[in-house]
Design a protein around this motif. Structure first.
Motif, short mmCIF file in Angstrom:
data_model
loop_
_atom_site.label_atom_id
_atom_site.label_comp_id
_atom_site.label_asym_id
_atom_site.label_seq_id
_atom_site.Cartn_x
_atom_site.Cartn_y
_atom_site.Cartn_z
N UNK A 141 -3.40 -2.94 9.26
CA UNK A 141 -2.77 -3.27 7.98
C UNK A 141 -1.33 -3.72 8.18
N UNK A 142 -0.61 -3.02 9.05
CA UNK A 142 0.79 -3.39 9.30
C UNK A 142 0.89 -4.74 10.00
N UNK A 143 -0.01 -4.98 10.96
CA UNK A 143 0.00 -6.25 11.68
C UNK A 143 -0.25 -7.41 10.73
N UNK A 144 -1.17 -7.22 9.78
CA UNK A 144 -1.46 -8.28 8.81
C UNK A 144 -0.23 -8.62 7.98
N UNK A 145 0.53 -7.59 7.58
CA UNK A 145 1.76 -7.81 6.83
C UNK A 145 2.77 -8.61 7.66
N UNK B 42 2.45 -0.47 -1.43
CA UNK B 42 1.89 -0.28 -0.09
C UNK B 42 1.42 1.16 0.13
N UNK B 43 2.11 2.12 -0.50
CA UNK B 43 1.76 3.53 -0.30
C UNK B 43 0.37 3.85 -0.84
N UNK B 44 0.07 3.57 -2.12
CA UNK B 44 -1.28 3.87 -2.61
C UNK B 44 -2.36 3.03 -1.93
N UNK C 100 9.83 -2.51 7.77
CA UNK C 100 9.92 -1.23 7.06
C UNK C 100 8.83 -1.12 5.99
N UNK C 101 8.58 -2.23 5.30
CA UNK C 101 7.53 -2.24 4.28
C UNK C 101 6.17 -2.03 4.93
N UNK C 102 5.95 -2.66 6.09
CA UNK C 102 4.68 -2.48 6.80
C UNK C 102 4.50 -1.02 7.23
#
Length: 250
Positions: A11-15, A120-122, A177-179
């Motif tokens: 998920x983080x990599x996609x961001x 991003x959290x939920x 940071x968002x990722x």
């Protein structure tokens, strides 16, 4: 545990992939800028309704409709409060609040970025919860869907910051940071498991309400302020349809 780490990393990599694409946009005309922002608004609108609010309604059911309504209201009020705080967040961007020639635009950009970060959290929680089941195939389906959605969302975060004058390095740091927020969400969801039937739909509704607030109060008025509202409107529809087809295919 390995599956949870792989899901969170994906998920983080996609961001970050989306952020890399977003780095291509800088020094654009108002026409192109409004078109890009219109597309971003469409992506956010679809992500809020299809990816957050509809699942929230389905999870809550008819008897808990009020939980969704309170969540949406909470998201709107939260962004209203953040709207007051954003003038004090210029340090994150490296731009001097007193000397910047367009602080109002930068404030709107920061508010918009915080709305993306908030949801991003939920999203991460929704993914992590599924890995508590014996059959994790559904969790991987959710992971794939959110990862594909994260690519245009990563671009959505980067482009407005660059257009507001934030340096590429600081923009990448903010995007990272968002990722990372989503990684926290995945592990939080995995930890929560099936403990609460109310937390996840409420958080989804909260994030959805926050995104709707930003699209309506900030993004659409901004894209209609320079005489290119037609292009921005077509781009909004294109962004919405992009997310709609991605959700449908998955």
């Amino acid at each position: 545990m390995t599956q949870v780490w792989l899901s969170a990393a994906g998920l983080s990599l996609a961001t970050m992939i989306g952020a890399a694409v977003g780095l291509l946009f800088k020094n654009l005309s108002h026409k192109v800028n409004d078109t890009i922002m219109g597309y971003c608004a469409g992506v956010m609108l679809a992500a809020a309704t299809i990816g957050l609010l509809l699942p929230s309604v389905e999870m809550a059911g008819a008897s808990l409709w009020w939980l969704v309504a309170l969540g949406v209201l909470g998201g709107i009020l939260l962004l209203n409060m953040l709207d007051i705080v954003t003038p004090h967040l210029h340090a994150l961007t490296g731009i001097d609040a007193e000397s910047h020639h367009n602080n109002a635009h930068l404030d709107k950009t920061l508010l918009f970025v915080m709305a993306i970060a908030l949801h991003k959290l939920p999203e991460g929680i929704a993914t992590g919860v599924g890995f508590n089941a014996a059959d994790t195939s559904n969790a991987w389906t959710v992971t794939l869907g959110i990862a594909l959605q994260n690519i245009p969302e990563g671009m959505v975060v980067i482009a407005p910051l660059l257009l507001a004058g934030v340096s590429r390095l600081r923009t990448l740091v903010i995007s990272l940071l968002i990722a990372l927020i989503e990684i926290v969400g995945v592990w939080l969801g995995y930890g929560i498991g099936a403990i609460s039937l109310y937390m996840l739909p409420a958080m989804l509704a909260l994030a959805g309400g926050a995104m709707l607030y930003v699209v309506s109060d900030e993004m659409i008025p901004e894209t209609h302020a320079h005489g290119f509202q037609k292009q921005a409107t077509y781009a909004l529809v294109a962004g919405f349809m992009t997310m709609l087809f991605m959700e449908h295919l998955l």
